[in-house]
Design a protein around this motif. Structure first.
Motif, PDB file in Angstrom:
ATOM      1  N   PRO A 114      48.106  52.819  52.300  1.00 18.80           N
ATOM      2  CA  PRO A 114      47.041  51.681  51.070  1.00 18.80           C
ATOM      3  C   PRO A 114      46.149  51.320  52.125  1.00 18.80           C
ATOM      4  CG  PRO A 114      49.604  51.192  51.316  1.00 18.80           C
ATOM      5  CD  PRO A 114      50.050  52.345  51.662  1.00 18.80           C
ATOM      6  N   VAL A 156      47.890  51.923  40.513  1.00 19.72           N
ATOM      7  CA  VAL A 156      47.807  51.549  40.687  1.00 19.72           C
ATOM      8  C   VAL A 156      47.940  49.812  40.705  1.00 19.72           C
ATOM      9  CG1 VAL A 156      45.200  50.329  42.690  1.00 19.72           C
ATOM     10  CG2 VAL A 156      45.770  52.640  42.176  1.00 19.72           C
ATOM     11  N   GLY A 157      48.344  49.440  41.452  1.00 21.52           N
ATOM     12  CA  GLY A 157      48.509  47.663  41.215  1.00 21.52           C
ATOM     13  C   GLY A 157      47.621  47.111  42.144  1.00 21.52           C
ATOM     14  N   LYS A 158      47.835  45.440  41.721  1.00 24.11           N
ATOM     15  CA  LYS A 158      47.342  44.709  42.804  1.00 24.11           C
ATOM     16  C   LYS A 158      48.050  43.954  43.147  1.00 24.11           C
ATOM     17  CE  LYS A 158      45.868  40.300  41.249  1.00 24.11           C
ATOM     18  NZ  LYS A 158      44.852  39.540  40.479  1.00 24.11           N
ATOM     19  N   THR A 159      47.906  43.331  44.909  1.00 22.18           N
ATOM     20  CA  THR A 159      49.064  42.575  45.893  1.00 22.18           C
ATOM     21  C   THR A 159      48.363  42.481  47.154  1.00 22.18           C
ATOM     22  OG1 THR A 159      51.089  43.505  46.706  1.00 22.18           O
ATOM     23  CG2 THR A 159      50.053  45.165  46.809  1.00 22.18           C
ATOM     24  N   VAL A 160      49.646  41.873  47.949  1.00 23.86           N
ATOM     25  CA  VAL A 160      48.505  41.676  49.125  1.00 23.86           C
ATOM     26  C   VAL A 160      49.526  41.942  50.401  1.00 23.86           C
ATOM     27  CG1 VAL A 160      48.463  38.874  47.700  1.00 23.86           C
ATOM     28  CG2 VAL A 160      50.733  39.625  48.992  1.00 23.86           C
ATOM     29  N   ASP A 161      48.547  41.288  51.554  1.00 24.67           N
ATOM     30  CA  ASP A 161      49.029  42.626  52.430  1.00 24.67           C
ATOM     31  C   ASP A 161      49.602  41.052  53.206  1.00 24.67           C
ATOM     32  OD1 ASP A 161      47.394  40.736  54.130  1.00 24.67           O
ATOM     33  OD2 ASP A 161      46.024  42.168  54.706  1.00 24.67           O
ATOM     34  N   ALA A 162      50.408  41.633  54.663  1.00 24.69           N
ATOM     35  CA  ALA A 162      51.428  40.311  55.086  1.00 24.69           C
ATOM     36  C   ALA A 162      50.284  39.374  56.204  1.00 24.69           C
ATOM     37  CB  ALA A 162      51.369  41.272  56.711  1.00 24.69           C
ATOM     38  N   ARG A 181      45.726  38.700  52.098  1.00 27.85           N
ATOM     39  CA  ARG A 181      45.056  39.363  51.744  1.00 27.85           C
ATOM     40  C   ARG A 181      45.350  40.110  50.263  1.00 27.85           C
ATOM     41  NH1 ARG A 181      41.866  41.261  56.629  1.00 27.85           N
ATOM     42  NH2 ARG A 181      43.456  42.691  56.918  1.00 27.85           N
ATOM     43  N   ARG A 182      44.744  40.135  49.688  1.00 27.53           N
ATOM     44  CA  ARG A 182      44.910  40.983  47.569  1.00 27.53           C
ATOM     45  C   ARG A 182      44.279  42.423  48.062  1.00 27.53           C
ATOM     46  NH1 ARG A 182      40.117  40.564  43.567  1.00 27.53           N
ATOM     47  NH2 ARG A 182      38.526  40.873  44.803  1.00 27.53           N
ATOM     48  N   GLY A 183      44.680  43.085  48.560  1.00 24.87           N
ATOM     49  CA  GLY A 183      45.046  44.476  48.747  1.00 24.87           C
ATOM     50  C   GLY A 183      45.899  45.213  47.096  1.00 24.87           C
ATOM     51  N   PHE A 184      45.528  46.405  47.405  1.00 19.84           N
ATOM     52  CA  PHE A 184      46.244  47.370  46.105  1.00 19.84           C
ATOM     53  C   PHE A 184      46.616  48.806  46.486  1.00 19.84           C
ATOM     54  CE2 PHE A 184      41.890  45.829  45.077  1.00 19.84           C
ATOM     55  CZ  PHE A 184      42.370  44.670  43.975  1.00 19.84           C
ATOM     56  N   VAL A 185      48.049  49.257  46.250  1.00 17.58           N
ATOM     57  CA  VAL A 185      48.525  49.638  45.950  1.00 17.58           C
ATOM     58  C   VAL A 185      49.073  50.680  45.049  1.00 17.58           C
ATOM     59  CG1 VAL A 185      50.235  48.383  47.904  1.00 17.58           C
ATOM     60  CG2 VAL A 185      50.942  48.470  45.719  1.00 17.58           C
ATOM     61  N   THR A 241      51.652  51.900  42.487  1.00 17.07           N
ATOM     62  CA  THR A 241      52.715  51.270  42.002  1.00 17.07           C
ATOM     63  C   THR A 241      53.531  52.083  40.771  1.00 17.07           C
ATOM     64  OG1 THR A 241      53.674  49.139  41.809  1.00 17.07           O
ATOM     65  CG2 THR A 241      52.232  49.814  40.625  1.00 17.07           C
ATOM     66  N   ARG A 273      43.476  46.781  55.885  1.00 14.36           N
ATOM     67  CA  ARG A 273      44.820  45.597  55.615  1.00 14.36           C
ATOM     68  C   ARG A 273      45.972  45.912  56.805  1.00 14.36           C
ATOM     69  NH1 ARG A 273      41.411  43.207  53.471  1.00 14.36           N
ATOM     70  NH2 ARG A 273      41.087  42.871  51.349  1.00 14.36           N
ATOM     71  N   ARG A 333      49.863  45.580  56.279  1.00 16.30           N
ATOM     72  CA  ARG A 333      50.949  46.091  54.901  1.00 16.30           C
ATOM     73  C   ARG A 333      50.870  45.501  54.311  1.00 16.30           C
ATOM     74  NH1 ARG A 333      56.848  48.965  58.828  1.00 16.30           N
ATOM     75  NH2 ARG A 333      55.015  48.761  59.921  1.00 16.30           N
ATOM     76  N   LEU A 334      50.656  45.895  53.315  1.00 16.28           N
ATOM     77  CA  LEU A 334      50.780  45.497  51.316  1.00 16.28           C
ATOM     78  C   LEU A 334      52.293  45.788  50.973  1.00 16.28           C
ATOM     79  CD1 LEU A 334      47.817  47.645  51.491  1.00 16.28           C
ATOM     80  CD2 LEU A 334      47.301  45.294  50.563  1.00 16.28           C
ATOM     81  N   CYS A 390      50.204  43.979  37.986  1.00 16.70           N
ATOM     82  CA  CYS A 390      48.984  43.490  38.148  1.00 16.70           C
ATOM     83  C   CYS A 390      48.376  44.842  37.830  1.00 16.70           C
ATOM     84  CB  CYS A 390      48.762  42.712  38.746  1.00 16.70           C
ATOM     85  SG  CYS A 390      47.500  42.251  37.981  1.00 16.70           S
ATOM     86  N   LEU A 391      48.158  45.729  36.700  1.00 18.77           N
ATOM     87  CA  LEU A 391      47.287  46.855  36.395  1.00 18.77           C
ATOM     88  C   LEU A 391      46.162  46.633  36.463  1.00 18.77           C
ATOM     89  CD1 LEU A 391      49.548  48.738  34.856  1.00 18.77           C
ATOM     90  CD2 LEU A 391      49.598  48.155  37.866  1.00 18.77           C
TER      91      LEU A 391
END
Lengths: 473, 444, 444, 473
Positions: free
Chosen positions: C103, C295-301, C304-308, C310, D457, D459-460, D470-471
């Motif tokens: 990602p 694909v879902g929303k998440t955060v990075d280390a 910050r908003r990011g997507f993976v 899931t 980015r 690591r997520l 959250c899709l």
């Protein structure tokens, strides 16, 4: 984060080009006449694609961010225009096709001339100049030829101190001596200043309206009258036409010759420096001087004519940057009557920025502007922060910098032209960034002097580049 | 309108911030006597789809591609352009950037142009090349003005075998300067007759084109010798078909001082004559007299290699009326296309492609000659040459047009003495069947 | 070959590093009995230009565009696609990336797909959408299998007014599972007759399509009521023309539990039927039973908003034989195209465009009816509907073909009872003149 | 460095779409039937262009760098193929055109089937499956139908432990129970292991050759004989076909059914996850089971036929991902006889990497490989550095990571497939980067655990993403 140069890649024998099948035998060649061929690197197609894909990402561009480069009108370049220019019947057309075999293209040029005439109020148009500066040259050649026909060689030309640098350069190329006219305290030309300089040895004046301070030359009609009364001509640099389309009549204003920048006002891509196109529109009286060949409509359809004895000649190997003309024509057809909405929105956007920043940056001429507004670094100089530093710091905020140090009449100028295609939200973010930078100039000026911190390269050593030029690898 | 983002709500909020009651009030500074007598009237805008149809209809009236055999060159050449070049060139980051005034965010354009300058210098056999000027014709005019600046002389000698349009542009550019021009005639072999140079008084430059307008390869070495008989005189070598230098020696190798011409052949569509690419190169000694933009190599604050616009003090932004020329920009995207194309060919490819052009033209020459068609000029050619038809050839030419064959360019309008002469061009895109068809038609 | 970079020198150096004497030795592990009896024989490669000609010749044999009036829909629709979508989609970074397994260097694809999922969910009136499956037909099959997994039941009820090809695909997918399928007939208004549901024993799902194959808008609310008469039964709403939801309520709003169908209408070329876009959405309650990538929303280390990607534990990489389905990828680029298209239309545009489709179909219906042509089904339609010609209509259809009019799809091969019935489609691309021409031709 | 989501942009009333002219009146609409329309954001065209231009730059892709994703064959995707697929007569073709109006497209499919048959050695082909996994499903449906026709329902299927995850999933979808076959100590199938499991209740075997360890299954012929002897069928997963084109005959090898991934072996772009295409090739005996409709050549030209009574049915609404087929067909025509050069160069590239890294990373099966080589993080685990850390650190060196943690038989696997379109220089840089990372694992392992440091980015948090999905936004 370094991209190799083309000749740092590749290996002898690779080939990224698809050689066509050979269907004829070798023809004898005198070996004494043959050369060795150029020392080009040999690359594969994947290497070419990656190289340019990666390189391209190191550019800011209108397609990636707001690019408020003053006096350059970096508006959105509609993708449909590129499609039209690539149509096989357009991109593949040979310029010397007999006119019966290229009627559609001649019609396009004829109609584009008519559109530009309607937009400017000047009845005759040449599409031949390949850029604004060549349009200026065309104008100066017309001045020269016109005065020659009047039997009097005129040697001087008036150029306001706010003018683009191309204006004096173009005039010089035609043997004129540029005479600077200072603008008045409110940033625009004063008729008296023109009157004092205009004489029978002066070919006329080159004026940009709105001028490079983003101000409308309100006295233009009076100035034109003064010039005309002394037998001179009025040239208008149309680089800033995006401010006034549908709002002015250049003919009524007293303009005799005007160039347009299709890559500014008419949305054609700037291409990293070109190609552009700089059509020239003239009054009926000057129409005989336009370059040849000209498209004319006859009973048999459109054709080319060289039969204009007073023509200044020819400026381009063929008819100018036709592919650019196609894009501008598409743009005008796409907008149609909505073309008159462009200037009000461009001017609104510029004034919105002016309003948002006038408490944060020095405004040398604090009055409503046209399509661009010119600030200076005067407030920031106290903190040893310059226009250059401000510009570089904007990069870190994700914006292309504005034009800086121009016009020359404003020391430390920041010349901001948003264009009509920017949204209010983008302008709000730009204003916020500029405000933040103004605050940083007080709180952390060193950060500005080090900027940009987040670009592909930090500041580049231009002195070294000029001292020992290395122009080839 | 999809290019204009402003909603009514946006406009209202912004007018309030600006302190204007309506959009019209933004133009209060414009006096009544500058206003149009009646509102600008344009037809309603076309939808994207209506525009597509309209443009397709216009384009469909053009004679191109399959169905037509078009043997026209004369400064605009039909060469294959790789799909890669076309697709890469459309990338928004390349197409919608402008002059790289801010090098930190313009390294893409800058490196691409630096590479273009390098490949151009190598192709032309010169030490330095600029970032391009408008086209081949204005490049020649600028080259002559440059020679005048360098030599401070007032006379230029120009071969009559240079493209007539180029000579016309030179005349246009030079008219207000009062410079003198003498024309060098062409000889029976189709090459420039250099003898009149013996009588020329201190020319700033001698300009020849090779391959010349008749397709003939000039003896550039001889031209250099003749020009340099006066050590101050510069040899300006022009060209319209740079692909020839894949086969023939570069003008630089043969002694030219300034080399300039049209680069359209190098991956740029004909597009009815423009945009093209004015290629321009010189020796380092004359660098600061060269017009046009230059990109140079340097380092950034961290010592990393980077590229900038350089020697800008020659240019109009800074030097204004004392600039080397009034040229403000370059043909950026066309120069990039040419670099992509040259890199795609490589040294190996350009040799092979140039040879194929040569061989195809040679095949047609041989076939025409065998069919009894006269080829008046004896000099070697690249991918263009002149054929002479019997008197009354206009009817033959028109008959071929009806059969969708454009049998070259009639030369009489340019050279009255060359009635019934036609300039034929053959590139790698012309297949043998079309060549055979042409021979059959003109000899029948 | 321009795609293969290896020079002979490269190969020699690499073989030496590898310790092989020649390229053939790399395949020493392949036993003789696995080798081809004779070398693979293929014709010589075509140059880029010969390929262009060959493909243009093949393409020229297809009836498309100006010159033909093609009133075909039936699951593949002719809608205008903005040039922006076409150009942006070709960007190498979008087209030549793969599944965003990493990602950190795939946020472009991931955000684009997250946006696609969101717009899809909004369009269909559902809580969640997946990143797409192959096409509308397999989406329906997967939806029924999903309902079977959720309900643990063995029967599905399918409307006969669902696209016959989709029903065929469902039958193919379900055959080895031994699940039972009952078909719901259509009524005289062209809508599904829900009455047989009263006798269906515990169906896992009831599947209807709206607009259905005849172009008729189903009464989805009634279908939901009928299906949910058994609280465990799921209503699966299929579609082939999602543009209809710009005008008509979304299936989610009317009570569907799973919504699936073909997204080709949303900015994807017809391309002779593929690639298309299997759109697939459900309620959150059933999320973990949904097949396909998410694909879902998440955060990075750094927060910050990011997507993976899931919920991959549902998928075959991890779950292997216990995966929700065997689908491994999605129609990534087609989903991106659809997102670009939906975003280009916006809420305002999709309403207007849908209404225009409706109005054009309505105009044609009225004109045909006025010309005496029978329109057998009374239900409201979107941009497709059925006309009934007098017996012997094949000759009329053939005559129209000769006049370059494809007068819809003959229904008899799909519904034997509908001889002389034709399914006509009209979109925003069909101009009024073409509609009038069709009316004149079929009623003459 | 954050790109807003579409619905965080825009303003009600903007429109990036050009609405066609309305040339018909409004048709009555029952208001009770109308909906509200979807809640989409309204954007302008410039906003769309910028959004996707910027987003795209956040991807690594084959067009930007080496993308050695094992088992995915991320080779160069020729641009000419996209041109062909976009030709109006191809992109604009309706699938239900009467066959006389689509002869060129039917010919293309017919010829592509013939090419794939020649390349695989299996005589009958369907182009319908939309992806490799649907190809597997097609194969399993054929297995199911075939055994049904033999009058015996078979319930099990053998699948080696090195198989792609789709294999067991596809088999399960057709009601088969997957029986794992462990590979032997040298990484390939042992005939005895197959023989022990093969019985009359077993439908056959799914095998990938070369397998996912990049090793050729040398005993494949013997394995096939064992399976066939018990009435079973052999399915080959052709995902790794790029290793062996022209080197093997799948029919001779004993394969009955094989799928190909056109987006792998035949260069069609992967599109960020699709569309791909997964044609299936079968033996003559299984041809009657192929999906319908099939392209057939008659005296009147090409046409569609459904007349195959033993067909498994239909898998796609129309004929599969035709636009992808066009690209693969173009690719095969472009290469022609050079197609046989692909596999040797792909295998050479993989072995070159193997040779360059075998002293730096653990090679669980240290023997010459085919088109990919599988290392593990075994050496690095001593420093608490995992395959994931190594992969993420490669990003900082400008490379896309390889496939990791697959195949499952290699703990901490790093599965590297360079493909034939990478240059020796690129491989040298990749090897150097991997060597540097191996050194870093010893000297500065924390840097690896923090990697990537230079990506868009860091690591997520995948755990959070899965725990509270959250899709949609």
């Amino acid at each position: 984060s370094a991209e190799p140069l083309l000749w740092e890649m590749g290996a002898r024998g690779r080939l990224a080009f698809s050689l066509p099948e050979r269907d004829v035998p070798e023809h004898p060649l005198d070996p004494a006449l043959a050369g060795e061929g150029p020392d080009f690197p040999d690359l594969s197609e994947p290497e070419i694609v990656r190289h340019y894909t990666r390189l391209s990402q190191w550019n800011m561009a209108v397609d990636t961010t707001m690019y408020p480069l003053g006096s350059c009108t970096m508006k959105y370049n509609p993708k449909t225009n590129d499609r039209q220019a690539a149509l096989p019947g357009i991109a593949g057309a040979h310029p010397l096709l007999p006119p019966p075999l290229s009627q559609g293209l001649l019609r396009l040029m004829f109609e584009l001339e008519q559109f530009l005439a309607a937009i400017t109020g000047l009845p005759a148009v040449t599409l031949q100049p390949a850029a604004g500066a060549q349009g200026e040259l065309t104008g100066m050649l017309i001045f020269h030829a016109y005065h020659g026909d009047q039997g009097r060689r005129r040697t001087k030309i008036l150029i306001p101190d706010t003018a683009h640098g191309t204006n004096p350069a173009s005039a010089t190329l035609c043997g004129f001596t540029a005479v600077a006219v200072p603008s008045g305290p409110d940033g625009i030309l004063e008729p008296e200043a023109v009157a004092r300089r205009m004489d029978a040895d002066t070919a006329g004046i080159m004026v940009t309206n709105p001028n490079t301070l983003g101000l409308f030359e309100s006295h233009i009609r009076e100035v034109a009258d003064i010039v005309h009364a002394k037998g001179g001509l009025v040239y208008a640099d149309g680089a800033n036409m995006n401010a006034v389309m549908g709002q002015v009549d250049m003919g009524a204003m007293g303009v005799d010759v005007l160039h347009l920048n299709l890559h500014k006002t008419f949305s054609t891509p700037h291409g990293g420096g070109g190609p552009g196109a700089g059509p020239v529109c003239v009054s009926a009286a000057l129409a005989p001087y336009l370059p040849v060949p000209r498209v004319v409509l006859t009973a048999d359809g459109f054709t080319w004519s060289d039969d204009f004895p007073r023509t200044i000649g020819r400026l381009h190997a063929f008819y100018g940057n036709f592919g650019i003309l196609v894009r501008a024509y598409s743009y005008i057809l796409s907008l149609g009557a909505d073309l008159t909405r462009i200037s009000p929105l461009a001017v609104l956007n510029a004034n919105y920025i002016r309003a948002g920043l006038r408490n944060h940056y020095h405004l040398p001429y604090d009055r409503p502007c046209m399509h661009e507004c010119v600030f200076s670094d005067k407030h920031q100089q106290a903190h040893k922060v310059t226009a250059l530093d401000i510009a570089k710091r904007l990069i870190d905020f994700g914006f292309h910098p504005p034009t800086i140090y121009f016009p020359l009449v404003v020391p430390g100028a920041l010349m901001i032209e948003p264009t009509e295609t920017e949204t209010k939200e983008t302008l709000d973010r730009f204003i916020a960034a500029m405000q933040a930078i103004a605050a940083e100039a007080v709180e952390d000026p060193e950060r500005l002097r080090q900027a940009p911190l987040h670009a592909h390269r930090r500041r580049l050593d231009e002195v070294q580049a000029a001292r020992k030029p290395c122009l080839t690898g | 309108m999809r290019f204009l983002p402003h909603t009514e709500a946006d406009i209202d909020a912004m007018l309030a911030a600006v302190g204007c009651k309506d959009l019209a009030a933004l133009f209060d500074d414009i006096p009544a006597d500058c206003r149009p007598a009646q509102p600008l009237h344009l037809p309603p805008g076309l939808s994207e789809w209506a525009l597509n149809r309209h443009m397709e209809n216009l384009a469909a009236e053009t004679a191109t591609g399959p169905g037509y055999d078009i043997f026209l060159g004369a400064g605009s050449y039909d060469h294959y352009i790789p799909e890669t070049v076309q697709q890469l060139l459309r990338r928004g980051e390349l197409a919608t950037a402008y002059t790289p005034y801010q090098p930190e965010v313009s390294q893409g354009t800058l490196q691409a142009i630096y590479e273009y300058q390098t490949l151009t210098a190598r192709l032309l056999g010169m030490e330095a090349a600029n970032a391009s000027v408008y086209d081949g014709a204005s490049a020649l005019a600028e080259a002559l003005l440059m020679a005048v600046r360098i030599t401070k002389r007032r006379l230029v000698a120009i071969s009559r075998a240079i493209h007539p349009h180029y000579r016309h542009v030179v005349a246009t550019y030079l008219r207000p300067t009062g410079l003198d021009i003498i024309e060098l005639p062409y000889g029976p072999d189709g090459r420039t007759d250099l003898n009149p140079l013996d009588d020329a008084r201190e020319p700033a430059a001698v300009a020849v084109q090779s391959p010349n307008f008749f397709g003939c390869i000039e003896d550039l070495a001889a031209a250099a010798e003749a020009a340099h008989g006066d050590p101050a005189t510069l040899l300006v070598a022009a060209f319209t078909e740079p692909l020839a230098f894949g086969l023939y020696p570069s003008p630089g190798a043969l002694g030219a001082d300034i080399v300039c011409g049209e680069g359209q052949s190098l991956g740029i569509a004909r597009s009815f004559g423009g945009p093209g690419l004015g290629m321009f190169a010189c020796r380092n000694a004359h660098l600061r007299a060269m017009p046009g933009r230059l990109v140079g190599k340097t380092v950034d604050a961290d010592g990393r290699r980077g590229f900038v616009l350089t020697l800008a003090t020659r240019e109009q932004h800074i030097r204004r009326e004392r600039a080397t020329s009034n040229i403000c920009t370059n043909q950026g995207l066309c120069a990039t296309a040419a670099a992509m194309y040259m890199a795609s060919l490589g040294g190996t490819g350009i040799r092979a492609l140039a040879r194929l052009n040569y061989d195809k033209a040679g095949y047609l020459q041989t076939a025409l000659r065998n069919a009894g068609v006269a080829l008046p000029f004896s000099a070697p050619v690249f991918n263009e040459f002149v054929m002479q038809l019997p008197p009354g050839s206009e009817a033959v030419y028109r008959r071929l047009l009806e059969r969708r064959i454009v049998a070259g360019l009639p030369l009489a309008p340019f050279y009255p003495e060359l009635a019934d002469h036609y300039l034929l061009c053959v590139t790698e895109t012309t297949d043998k069947a079309a060549l055979d068809r042409l021979v059959a038609e003109v000899s029948s």
